[in-house]
Design a protein around this motif. Structure first.
Motif, PDB file in Angstrom:
ATOM      1  N   ARG A   1     -15.858 -79.220 -23.102  1.00 41.74           N
ATOM      2  CA  ARG A   1     -16.677 -80.279 -23.701  1.00 41.74           C
ATOM      3  C   ARG A   1     -16.002 -81.635 -23.584  1.00 41.74           C
ATOM      4  O   ARG A   1     -16.660 -82.644 -23.289  1.00 41.74           O
ATOM      5  CB  ARG A   1     -16.960 -79.937 -25.172  1.00 41.74           C
ATOM      6  N   VAL A   2     -14.690 -81.680 -23.808  1.00 45.24           N
ATOM      7  CA  VAL A   2     -13.964 -82.951 -23.690  1.00 45.24           C
ATOM      8  C   VAL A   2     -14.025 -83.443 -22.244  1.00 45.24           C
ATOM      9  O   VAL A   2     -14.218 -84.636 -21.991  1.00 45.24           O
ATOM     10  CB  VAL A   2     -12.501 -82.791 -24.151  1.00 45.24           C
ATOM     11  N   LYS A   3     -13.878 -82.536 -21.294  1.00 43.70           N
ATOM     12  CA  LYS A   3     -13.944 -82.927 -19.882  1.00 43.70           C
ATOM     13  C   LYS A   3     -15.337 -83.444 -19.514  1.00 43.70           C
ATOM     14  O   LYS A   3     -15.473 -84.341 -18.669  1.00 43.70           O
ATOM     15  CB  LYS A   3     -13.563 -81.745 -18.994  1.00 43.70           C
ATOM     16  N   ALA A   4     -16.367 -82.868 -20.141  1.00 42.67           N
ATOM     17  CA  ALA A   4     -17.734 -83.332 -19.883  1.00 42.67           C
ATOM     18  C   ALA A   4     -17.905 -84.774 -20.362  1.00 42.67           C
ATOM     19  O   ALA A   4     -18.515 -85.607 -19.674  1.00 42.67           O
ATOM     20  CB  ALA A   4     -18.742 -82.417 -20.578  1.00 42.67           C
ATOM     21  N   LEU A   5     -17.353 -85.085 -21.547  1.00 47.47           N
ATOM     22  CA  LEU A   5     -17.408 -86.453 -22.053  1.00 47.47           C
ATOM     23  C   LEU A   5     -16.604 -87.380 -21.150  1.00 47.47           C
ATOM     24  O   LEU A   5     -17.039 -88.497 -20.823  1.00 47.47           O
ATOM     25  CB  LEU A   5     -16.857 -86.510 -23.484  1.00 47.47           C
ATOM     26  N   ASP A   6     -15.430 -86.944 -20.737  1.00 44.06           N
ATOM     27  CA  ASP A   6     -14.571 -87.730 -19.855  1.00 44.06           C
ATOM     28  C   ASP A   6     -15.309 -88.087 -18.566  1.00 44.06           C
ATOM     29  O   ASP A   6     -15.306 -89.245 -18.130  1.00 44.06           O
ATOM     30  CB  ASP A   6     -13.311 -86.913 -19.549  1.00 44.06           C
ATOM     31  N   ALA A   7     -15.958 -87.096 -17.957  1.00 53.86           N
ATOM     32  CA  ALA A   7     -16.688 -87.322 -16.702  1.00 53.86           C
ATOM     33  C   ALA A   7     -17.844 -88.293 -16.911  1.00 53.86           C
ATOM     34  O   ALA A   7     -18.110 -89.155 -16.065  1.00 53.86           O
ATOM     35  CB  ALA A   7     -17.204 -85.989 -16.157  1.00 53.86           C
ATOM     36  N   PHE A   8     -18.527 -88.186 -18.062  1.00 54.47           N
ATOM     37  CA  PHE A   8     -19.651 -89.083 -18.361  1.00 54.47           C
ATOM     38  C   PHE A   8     -19.177 -90.523 -18.489  1.00 54.47           C
ATOM     39  O   PHE A   8     -19.774 -91.448 -17.905  1.00 54.47           O
ATOM     40  CB  PHE A   8     -20.346 -88.641 -19.650  1.00 54.47           C
ATOM     41  N   LEU A   9     -18.118 -90.732 -19.251  1.00 55.19           N
ATOM     42  CA  LEU A   9     -17.608 -92.092 -19.456  1.00 55.19           C
ATOM     43  C   LEU A   9     -17.193 -92.728 -18.135  1.00 55.19           C
ATOM     44  O   LEU A   9     -17.443 -93.915 -17.895  1.00 55.19           O
ATOM     45  CB  LEU A   9     -16.418 -92.071 -20.426  1.00 55.19           C
ATOM     46  N   LYS A  10     -16.569 -91.924 -17.284  1.00 57.77           N
ATOM     47  CA  LYS A  10     -16.125 -92.463 -15.995  1.00 57.77           C
ATOM     48  C   LYS A  10     -17.308 -92.758 -15.075  1.00 57.77           C
ATOM     49  O   LYS A  10     -17.328 -93.787 -14.394  1.00 57.77           O
ATOM     50  CB  LYS A  10     -15.155 -91.486 -15.332  1.00 57.77           C
ATOM     51  N   SER A  11     -18.284 -91.868 -15.062  1.00 54.80           N
ATOM     52  CA  SER A  11     -19.439 -92.074 -14.182  1.00 54.80           C
ATOM     53  C   SER A  11     -20.279 -93.271 -14.618  1.00 54.80           C
ATOM     54  O   SER A  11     -20.872 -93.962 -13.786  1.00 54.80           O
ATOM     55  CB  SER A  11     -20.307 -90.816 -14.140  1.00 54.80           C
ATOM     56  N   GLU A  12     -20.318 -93.509 -15.938  1.00 56.83           N
ATOM     57  CA  GLU A  12     -21.103 -94.626 -16.475  1.00 56.83           C
ATOM     58  C   GLU A  12     -20.267 -95.886 -16.675  1.00 56.83           C
ATOM     59  O   GLU A  12     -20.775 -96.902 -17.148  1.00 56.83           O
ATOM     60  CB  GLU A  12     -21.740 -94.223 -17.808  1.00 56.83           C
ATOM     61  N   ASN A  13     -18.973 -95.787 -16.327  1.00 60.34           N
ATOM     62  CA  ASN A  13     -18.054 -96.923 -16.473  1.00 60.34           C
ATOM     63  C   ASN A  13     -18.026 -97.440 -17.912  1.00 60.34           C
ATOM     64  O   ASN A  13     -18.108 -98.642 -18.173  1.00 60.34           O
ATOM     65  CB  ASN A  13     -18.430 -98.061 -15.516  1.00 60.34           C
ATOM     66  N   LEU A  14     -17.877 -96.502 -18.872  1.00 58.56           N
ATOM     67  CA  LEU A  14     -17.860 -96.847 -20.286  1.00 58.56           C
ATOM     68  C   LEU A  14     -16.492 -96.570 -20.893  1.00 58.56           C
ATOM     69  O   LEU A  14     -15.794 -95.654 -20.476  1.00 58.56           O
ATOM     70  CB  LEU A  14     -18.907 -96.020 -21.046  1.00 58.56           C
ATOM     71  N   LEU A  15     -16.131 -97.383 -21.885  1.00 58.09           N
ATOM     72  CA  LEU A  15     -14.919 -97.124 -22.651  1.00 58.09           C
ATOM     73  C   LEU A  15     -15.264 -96.237 -23.841  1.00 58.09           C
ATOM     74  O   LEU A  15     -16.414 -96.204 -24.291  1.00 58.09           O
ATOM     75  CB  LEU A  15     -14.312 -98.439 -23.137  1.00 58.09           C
TER      76      LEU A  15
END
Length: 439
Positions: free
Chosen positions: A167-181
Motif C-alpha cells: 500500500r505504501v508503494k502504491a501511494l509512492d508510485a501515485f505521488l511520483k506519477s502525479e508529481n505531487l509532494l
C-alpha cells in the motif's frame, strides 16, 4: 527531444528517461535531470556528455542489480543530522555536527564501495550542492526498516506486513506519477483515484499510519519535516444505500451446491467434493476447513463438533456442530488421513496457506461449469448464512456458527459477557442446511 537538452528559464538542463526496470535504484524516478548552469547551447552539448555517460552506466548496473540507491540513503544521513547542524549555526558553535555528518557520508560511501563519481555526488548531496531531491519520503531503506520492525519486533504476521508495504508503494508510485509532494491533499487525491470501498480505503490509511508512527518514533528529523500527520482525518465516501455493487459476491443456491458437489464426484475429484460438502454444512472459511485435523473433531456438551482454533479474528475460534449428514464423510476422512489433517493439502505460496492449492482448483472448476467471478468459494459461506437467516435462526447463533464478531449494540453484551449459544442450539440451526449430495 533528441539531444537530451531542455531549456528552462534561460538555463540548459540535461534530461534522460529511466527505463521501468531500473527505476527502483532511482527512487522510482522516471526522468533524471541536471542543470548544466549555462545558457550557451554549444557548451551545453559538451557538458551533457558526462552526465549522460554516468547515468547510462548507472542504469545498466541497476538492471544487473549492481547499484544501491545511495542518494536516498545519503539524504537520510543528512536529515538525521540537520537539526543539530542548524542549532550549531544559530548558536554560533563550531560545525562539529556538520563534520560528523560528512564523516558518516564518507564511511557510507566506503562501505557501499561507491565509484569516485558516486562518492562526489554523495558529498554534493550532503553539502547541499546537488539538485537531487526525492519526490517522496518513502525511501527503500525506510521501507526495509519498517518491514523488519513490524515483522520482528511487533510480531505482525507476514501477510499483513506485505500488505503495508504494498500500500505504501502504491501511494509512492501515485505521488511520483502525479508529481505531487506528500501532504493531506495528495493523500486525499490518492484515495479518490483508487475508487475503492470506504472499508478498503481505511485499510490503506491503517498501513500509512503504521508507517508514519514508526518513522516519527525512529527518526526525529521525519517528524520535523512532517509535524502534521497527512494520513489522519480523511473523510471516506460510502456507497449509497440502494446502489447496486456490480462485483458483489453472491450466494450459491441449494441446487447449485448440489451441482458443484455432484460434478466434483463425477470428475473423480473426491477431495474437492469433500471441501464443498464441509463448507456447505458449516459455513467455515476455506482456510479453516483445510486446517481441520483429526484432533479438531471433538465432543462439546455431548455434541460432535469441529473445534476451529485459529482464523481471521479472535471470533473465528469456535465450536461448529457437525451436521448429521456430514458425519459419514468426516469418519471416512479420519480413517483415511495419514498426516493428521482431514483434507490432505500442502502449504502453498509465500504465506504457507494450506488452502491455496484447493482454492485454485475450485476457481478453475467453478469457472469450467459456467460460474462467473461473483461466485467463489466464499459464496458457499454466504449460502449457509442466507439459508439460516431465512429459516429465522437467531442472529447470535449465526454469528457464533460462522465466526463473525458481534458489532454495534451487540458487542458489549455478546462479546464481553456471553459465552455464546450452546452446541445443541447451533446443531439445531445447522439442520436447516439441506442438500441432495451424492454419497
Amino acid at each position: 527531444m533528441t539531444d537530451f537538452l531542455v531549456l528552462k528559464s534561460g538555463t540548459y538542463h540535461v534530461r534522460l528517461d529511466v527505463p521501468e526496470d531500473a527505476r527502483e535504484a532511482f527512487s522510482g524516478r522516471k526522468v533524471l535531470t541536471k542543470s548544466l548552469k549555462t545558457g550557451n547551447r554549444s557548451d551545453a552539448h559538451i557538458l551533457k556528455l558526462r552526465w549522460l555517460q554516468q547515468w547510462k552506466t548507472e542504469i545498466e548496473k541497476a538492471r544487473r542489480g549492481e547499484i544501491v540507491n545511495f542518494r536516498d540513503d545519503v539524504l537520510q544521513i543528512v536529515e538525521k543530522h540537520q537539526r543539530a547542524i542548524n542549532q550549531d549555526k544559530i548558536q554560533g558553535k563550531p560545525a562539529s555536527n556538520e563534520t560528523k555528518m560528512g564523516f558518516e557520508v564518507i564511511q557510507y560511501a566506503h562501505d557501499k564501495k561507491l565509484s569516485i563519481d558516486f562518492v562526489n555526488e554523495a558529498i554534493d548531496i550532503a553539502a547541499g550542492r546537488s539538485d537531487y531531491s526525492p519526490k517522496t519520503p518513502f525511501f527503500k531503506s525506510r521501507l526495509d526498516a519498517f518491514y523488519s520492525y513490524e515483522l520482528n519486533q511487533r510480531k505482525v504476521d507476514l501477510n499483513t506486513v506485505d500488505r503495508h508495504i504494498k500500500r505504501v508503494k502504491a501511494l509512492d508510485a501515485f505521488l511520483k506519477s502525479e508529481n505531487l509532494l506528500l501532504d493531506y491533499e495528495a493523500v486525499g487525491s490518492f484515495l479518490i483515484s483508487k475508487n475503492l470501498e470506504a472499508k478498503t480505503k481505511k485499510q490503506y490509511l491503517f498501513s500509512f499510519n503504521a508507517f508514519y508512527k514508526f518513522l516519527i518514533q525512529k527518526e526525529p528529523s521525519f517528524k520535523e519535516r512532517y509535524p502534521i500527520n497527512p494520513f489522519k482525518s480523511h473523510e471516506l465516501s460510502h456507497v449509497r444505500r440502494g446502489t447496486l455493487k456490480e462485483d458483489e459476491r453472491r450466494a450459491f443456491t441449494a441446487d447449485e451446491m448440489n451441482t458443484l458437489h455432484g460434478k466434483a464426484i463425477e470428475m473423480g475429484n473426491r477431495r474437492l467434493a469433500d471441501l464443498i460438502e464441509i463448507g456447505a454444512y458449516t459455513g467455515a472459511r476455506i482456510e479453516e476447513i483445510c486446517r481441520l485435523k483429526i484432533s479438531s473433531v471433538v465432543k462439546e456438551d455431548g455434541i460432535d463438533c469441529f473445534h476451529i482454533k485459529e482464523g481471521k479474528t479472535q471470533a473465528s475460534v469456535r465450536f461448529v456442530p457437525i451436521h448429521p449428514k456430514l458425519m459419514k464423510t468426516v469418519k471416512r476422512l479420519i480413517s483415511a488421513s495419514d498426516d493428521g489433517y482431514l483434507l490432505k493439502t500442502s502449504k502453498g505460496g509465500k504465506y504457507g496457506t494450506k488452502s491455496k492449492g484447493l482454492g485454485n482448483q475450485f476457481s478453475i472448476f467453478k469457472t469450467g461449469l459456467g460460474f462467473d467471478k461473483k461466485s467463489v468459494f466464499h459464496s458457499v459461506r454466504k449460502t449457509v448464512i442466507t439459508t439460516l437467516e431465512r429459516a429465522d435462526v437467531k442472529n447470535l447463533v449465526i454469528i457464533s456458527l460462522v465466526g463473525h464478531k458481534a458489532d454495534g449494540l451487540l458487542r458489549m453484551t455478546f462479546d464481553r459477557y456471553s459465552e455464546g449459544p450452546t452446541p445443541l442450539s447451533k446443531l439445531n440451526a445447522v439442520k436447516y442446511l439441506k442438500y441432495k449430495f451424492a454419497s
